[in-house]
Write a protein that holds these residues in place. Sequence first.
Motif, mmCIF file in Angstrom:
data_model
loop_
_atom_site.group_PDB
_atom_site.id
_atom_site.type_symbol
_atom_site.label_atom_id
_atom_site.label_comp_id
_atom_site.label_asym_id
_atom_site.label_seq_id
_atom_site.Cartn_x
_atom_site.Cartn_y
_atom_site.Cartn_z
ATOM 1 N N GLY A 1 4.760 -11.239 -10.543
ATOM 2 C CA GLY A 1 4.922 -10.242 -9.499
ATOM 3 C C GLY A 1 3.636 -9.516 -9.129
ATOM 4 O O GLY A 1 3.648 -8.351 -8.729
ATOM 5 N N LEU A 2 2.498 -10.206 -9.282
ATOM 6 C CA LEU A 2 1.196 -9.605 -8.945
ATOM 7 C C LEU A 2 1.166 -9.181 -7.473
ATOM 8 O O LEU A 2 1.482 -9.972 -6.588
ATOM 9 C CB LEU A 2 0.094 -10.639 -9.229
ATOM 10 C CG LEU A 2 -1.345 -10.237 -8.897
ATOM 11 C CD1 LEU A 2 -1.816 -9.116 -9.804
ATOM 12 C CD2 LEU A 2 -2.278 -11.443 -9.040
ATOM 13 N N SER A 3 0.794 -7.939 -7.232
ATOM 14 C CA SER A 3 0.705 -7.458 -5.842
ATOM 15 C C SER A 3 -0.691 -7.739 -5.297
ATOM 16 O O SER A 3 -1.543 -8.249 -6.015
ATOM 17 C CB SER A 3 0.986 -5.953 -5.782
ATOM 18 O OG SER A 3 -0.194 -5.229 -6.069
ATOM 19 N N ASP A 4 -0.913 -7.388 -4.039
ATOM 20 C CA ASP A 4 -2.251 -7.621 -3.496
ATOM 21 C C ASP A 4 -3.081 -6.334 -3.461
ATOM 22 O O ASP A 4 -4.099 -6.257 -2.793
ATOM 23 C CB ASP A 4 -2.185 -8.285 -2.111
ATOM 24 C CG ASP A 4 -1.574 -7.373 -1.065
ATOM 25 O OD1 ASP A 4 -1.163 -6.239 -1.408
ATOM 26 O OD2 ASP A 4 -1.509 -7.797 0.100
ATOM 27 N N ASP A 5 -2.642 -5.316 -4.223
ATOM 28 C CA ASP A 5 -3.422 -4.087 -4.359
ATOM 29 C C ASP A 5 -4.688 -4.404 -5.168
ATOM 30 O O ASP A 5 -4.604 -4.979 -6.254
ATOM 31 C CB ASP A 5 -2.553 -3.049 -5.107
ATOM 32 C CG ASP A 5 -3.262 -1.709 -5.255
ATOM 33 O OD1 ASP A 5 -4.514 -1.680 -5.159
ATOM 34 O OD2 ASP A 5 -2.565 -0.707 -5.479
ATOM 35 N N PRO A 6 -5.874 -4.037 -4.635
ATOM 36 C CA PRO A 6 -7.116 -4.317 -5.366
ATOM 37 C C PRO A 6 -7.083 -3.852 -6.823
ATOM 38 O O PRO A 6 -7.651 -4.491 -7.704
ATOM 39 C CB PRO A 6 -8.180 -3.554 -4.572
ATOM 40 C CG PRO A 6 -7.655 -3.537 -3.179
ATOM 41 C CD PRO A 6 -6.152 -3.445 -3.315
ATOM 42 N N ARG A 7 -6.371 -2.735 -7.082
ATOM 43 C CA ARG A 7 -6.245 -2.220 -8.439
ATOM 44 C C ARG A 7 -5.535 -3.242 -9.349
ATOM 45 O O ARG A 7 -5.963 -3.525 -10.455
ATOM 46 C CB ARG A 7 -5.414 -0.930 -8.367
ATOM 47 C CG ARG A 7 -5.752 0.143 -9.321
ATOM 48 C CD ARG A 7 -5.300 1.499 -8.761
ATOM 49 N NE ARG A 7 -6.221 1.939 -7.716
ATOM 50 C CZ ARG A 7 -7.405 2.504 -7.976
ATOM 51 N NH1 ARG A 7 -7.792 2.711 -9.211
ATOM 52 N NH2 ARG A 7 -8.197 2.863 -6.996
ATOM 53 N N ASP A 8 -4.429 -3.794 -8.847
ATOM 54 C CA ASP A 8 -3.685 -4.789 -9.627
ATOM 55 C C ASP A 8 -4.469 -6.083 -9.789
ATOM 56 O O ASP A 8 -4.424 -6.726 -10.832
ATOM 57 C CB ASP A 8 -2.346 -5.108 -8.941
ATOM 58 C CG ASP A 8 -1.357 -3.966 -9.101
ATOM 59 O OD1 ASP A 8 -1.675 -3.013 -9.836
ATOM 60 O OD2 ASP A 8 -0.289 -4.019 -8.474
ATOM 61 N N LEU A 9 -5.169 -6.448 -8.738
ATOM 62 C CA LEU A 9 -5.950 -7.688 -8.796
ATOM 63 C C LEU A 9 -7.086 -7.553 -9.820
ATOM 64 O O LEU A 9 -7.355 -8.467 -10.592
ATOM 65 C CB LEU A 9 -6.513 -8.030 -7.414
ATOM 66 C CG LEU A 9 -5.458 -8.362 -6.348
ATOM 67 C CD1 LEU A 9 -6.088 -8.437 -4.956
ATOM 68 C CD2 LEU A 9 -4.755 -9.677 -6.675
ATOM 69 N N ALA A 10 -7.738 -6.385 -9.832
ATOM 70 C CA ALA A 10 -8.817 -6.146 -10.793
ATOM 71 C C ALA A 10 -8.252 -6.147 -12.216
ATOM 72 O O ALA A 10 -8.876 -6.662 -13.144
ATOM 73 C CB ALA A 10 -9.519 -4.824 -10.497
ATOM 74 N N GLU A 11 -7.048 -5.589 -12.386
ATOM 75 C CA GLU A 11 -6.412 -5.558 -13.706
ATOM 76 C C GLU A 11 -6.086 -6.987 -14.180
ATOM 77 O O GLU A 11 -6.283 -7.321 -15.348
ATOM 78 C CB GLU A 11 -5.129 -4.701 -13.632
ATOM 79 C CG GLU A 11 -4.381 -4.549 -14.945
ATOM 80 C CD GLU A 11 -5.175 -3.780 -16.009
ATOM 81 O OE1 GLU A 11 -6.107 -3.034 -15.642
ATOM 82 O OE2 GLU A 11 -4.867 -3.961 -17.208
ATOM 83 N N ALA A 12 -5.629 -7.811 -13.256
ATOM 84 C CA ALA A 12 -5.338 -9.211 -13.613
ATOM 85 C C ALA A 12 -6.605 -9.914 -14.070
ATOM 86 O O ALA A 12 -6.596 -10.673 -15.046
ATOM 87 C CB ALA A 12 -4.719 -9.941 -12.414
ATOM 88 N N ALA A 13 -7.719 -9.627 -13.376
ATOM 89 C CA ALA A 13 -8.999 -10.235 -13.753
ATOM 90 C C ALA A 13 -9.431 -9.721 -15.129
ATOM 91 O O ALA A 13 -9.949 -10.472 -15.959
ATOM 92 C CB ALA A 13 -10.069 -9.915 -12.710
ATOM 93 N N ARG A 14 -9.184 -8.435 -15.382
ATOM 94 C CA ARG A 14 -9.563 -7.847 -16.676
ATOM 95 C C ARG A 14 -8.836 -8.571 -17.813
ATOM 96 O O ARG A 14 -9.437 -8.970 -18.800
ATOM 97 C CB ARG A 14 -9.200 -6.358 -16.668
ATOM 98 C CG ARG A 14 -9.533 -5.609 -17.941
ATOM 99 C CD ARG A 14 -9.032 -4.175 -17.862
ATOM 100 N NE ARG A 14 -9.255 -3.432 -19.097
ATOM 101 C CZ ARG A 14 -10.234 -2.550 -19.292
ATOM 102 N NH1 ARG A 14 -11.072 -2.293 -18.325
ATOM 103 N NH2 ARG A 14 -10.356 -1.915 -20.434
ATOM 104 N N LEU A 15 -7.522 -8.730 -17.645
ATOM 105 C CA LEU A 15 -6.734 -9.372 -18.696
ATOM 106 C C LEU A 15 -7.136 -10.832 -18.869
ATOM 107 O O LEU A 15 -7.273 -11.338 -19.980
ATOM 108 C CB LEU A 15 -5.240 -9.280 -18.358
ATOM 109 C CG LEU A 15 -4.657 -7.871 -18.350
ATOM 110 C CD1 LEU A 15 -3.247 -7.874 -17.771
ATOM 111 C CD2 LEU A 15 -4.664 -7.283 -19.766
ATOM 112 N N HIS A 16 -7.362 -11.505 -17.744
ATOM 113 C CA HIS A 16 -7.705 -12.925 -17.773
ATOM 114 C C HIS A 16 -9.031 -13.145 -18.511
ATOM 115 O O HIS A 16 -9.158 -14.078 -19.309
ATOM 116 C CB HIS A 16 -7.796 -13.441 -16.331
ATOM 117 C CG HIS A 16 -8.190 -14.879 -16.215
ATOM 118 N ND1 HIS A 16 -7.310 -15.915 -16.443
ATOM 119 C CD2 HIS A 16 -9.367 -15.461 -15.895
ATOM 120 C CE1 HIS A 16 -7.934 -17.068 -16.269
ATOM 121 N NE2 HIS A 16 -9.183 -16.822 -15.933
#
Lengths: 509, 211
Positions: free
Chosen positions: A193-208
């Motif tokens: 359910g990843l959104s396209d909010d830059p905050r969420d996208l940056a968080e996904a990159a952090r975890l990855h």
Amino acid sequence: MSGADNVVWLGSPAFPQAARTALADTQLRANLRRATGTIRDKRLAVAAELEDWEDLRETAAAVKRHTLRHLDHHLLRLEKSVTAAGGVVHWAADAAEANRIVTDLVRATGGSDDETREVVKVKSMATQEIGLNEALADAGIRAYETDLAELIVQLGRDRPSHILVPAIHRNRSEIREIFRREMGEWGRPAPEGLSDDPRDLAEAARLHLREKFLRAKVAISGANFAAADTGTVVVVESEGNGRMCLTLPETLITVMGIEKVLPSFADLDVFLQLLPRSSTGERMNPYTSLWTGVTEGDGPRNFHLVLLDNGRTATLADEVGRQALACIRCSACLNVCPVYERTGGHAYGSVYPGPIGAVLTPQLVGIGSDTKSGAASLPFASTLCGACYDACPVKINIPEVLVHLRAEAVEAGRRKRVLPTAEALAMKAAGAALSSPGRLAAAQKLAALGARLVARDGRIGALPGPFARWSASRDTPLPPRETFRAWWRRTRTPANEDDPATGERKGRG
Amino acid sequence: MSDRESVLSAVRAALAGVPGSEDPDGIPLPDTPRADHAGPDIVGLFAERAAEYRATVVRVPAAGAAAAVGRALARTGARSLVVPPGFPEDLLPEGPWSRLEDAPPLTVGQLDRADAVVTTVATAIAVTGTVTLDHGSGQGRRALTLLPDQHICVVRADQIVPDVPEALSLLDPRRPLTLISGPSATSDIELERVEGVHGPRTLDIVLVVDA
């Protein structure tokens, strides 16, 4: 190794053709206009805060000029300082050699041979230039880009389009799609359910990326500067991925163009004031890391510095063109360039886009070596408006180098042809017309008439025959129905003094 | 010919036109006095500029420093705190958090699970709102201020210098150096600034002024 292979992916369509495709992409143009405008305004504001900004530019230019004039001396000093501090220095004449050195170093880091070898990477122009990721992949080594924008480019099997913000051509929904589709292939998948909010996208990159940082044995970086007197290497960044790569793995390999050396640690103060303000429009970037060799108990145990030539000494040999080697990769020239703003970075077909790319790339690959490579078209990708020169923190006279390289490109082209070029014929015809008022008037009349026959919507698009090379990359406005000379004759001659259309004179009499 | 020799000889060939009488170590620099970018109130300027970078800045007298560290930890709900060797005990607050010492060195996994780290600084820069670590006593090795999500820095007012050149002149290049201006940030997606990509999401500056 032949020139064109060195600066990766050059050889795709030459600039005029690539620019036409880019110009048709209205979304791209809107993204670029907004992005370059934003950074441009921020840069102007923070540069204006320093009343000695012009002096800083002058000093930086002088330091760079002087360093280049004695490059051998400073490189040998750097080698000595780095070695004394526990680092190992390697020299690479070209991309193939640099890639071989790095590959061998990664292989020598231990671990069983069937283990998947991997490295984490800090964003680096030098390693893009030599195509290091591709070379490592050929050797069975996975290189993970850890800068967010570079990650987006890598996962999207894409190419960077800007020196500072490589994924500037992608919007948030495209990035979400890339993350959802690709992250699982490379490691930790994108969250449900990843959104396209830059905050969420940056968080996904952090975890990855976090799991990769924590297990990586080898990191590869570039360098913004290296001080010859102390052997100190500098990396400037914002996200902290740089700090992760520079400190967590056991082995750090830094690939640095030979032009990045500065004579002394004290010289850094000028450049650390100029670089962040010129590139991101910040007073300082969030993180600047400086290290000298290796430090017991802190950071990598092995440090390797690869000094890369790859066309730089050939550039140095050109006394006009050599100033391009002063570039500190801030990207200010891209953001002020009217051509870049409309075409974007991909049209330049090189890792170095924009005005600096138009002068650096042809010199690194050799302008006459292979005109099909597209490099020869790059010095023409400019209006010579001079905005890049005004913006450059180290005062590289980009327009001067552009004109110099244009002459070289024409000369290289002329040597290959027996017949005169279209430009030469056109200039000859223009000379004849301009030398006689009567001939000029006739030519203008003819042009106005002819232009109306080929124009659509008030613009002249594609023209036939020898004019095609002009019209291929330009829309030309229609010439006026009446020339200035004809209008003057009609309205300002004594016979027309009573003309009601211009009736001022009479009324005043 | 080795690559080293071939690069060096290519450099020398390219520079054949440079007169041998030129001094490679004597750079002819424009003779201009350096401008003062900071003004008289460097402590105020540092606090203002660091806050513009979205660091949380509080000014406290020496007696209130430990309590300010405690409030910063409470604000994020931190439960574990990394304390570098040499960090002054009198700056550490009482509280419900567990204390992690880096001796013997913590593993990256332990650091990754830690919530916060507290350090002193080597120097701080007013004009840019920057804190500078030389990873000496009280600051810890570089990984300590990188992996936990919150970094609390205790800065004494007398450690603040006006500008970047003064700060660099005070630092020892033989040590690893880290210049920090605000928390980790990116503007890579549509140029929208997001804090906390890979480094600490939160940077707290406890500014100790004599009063």
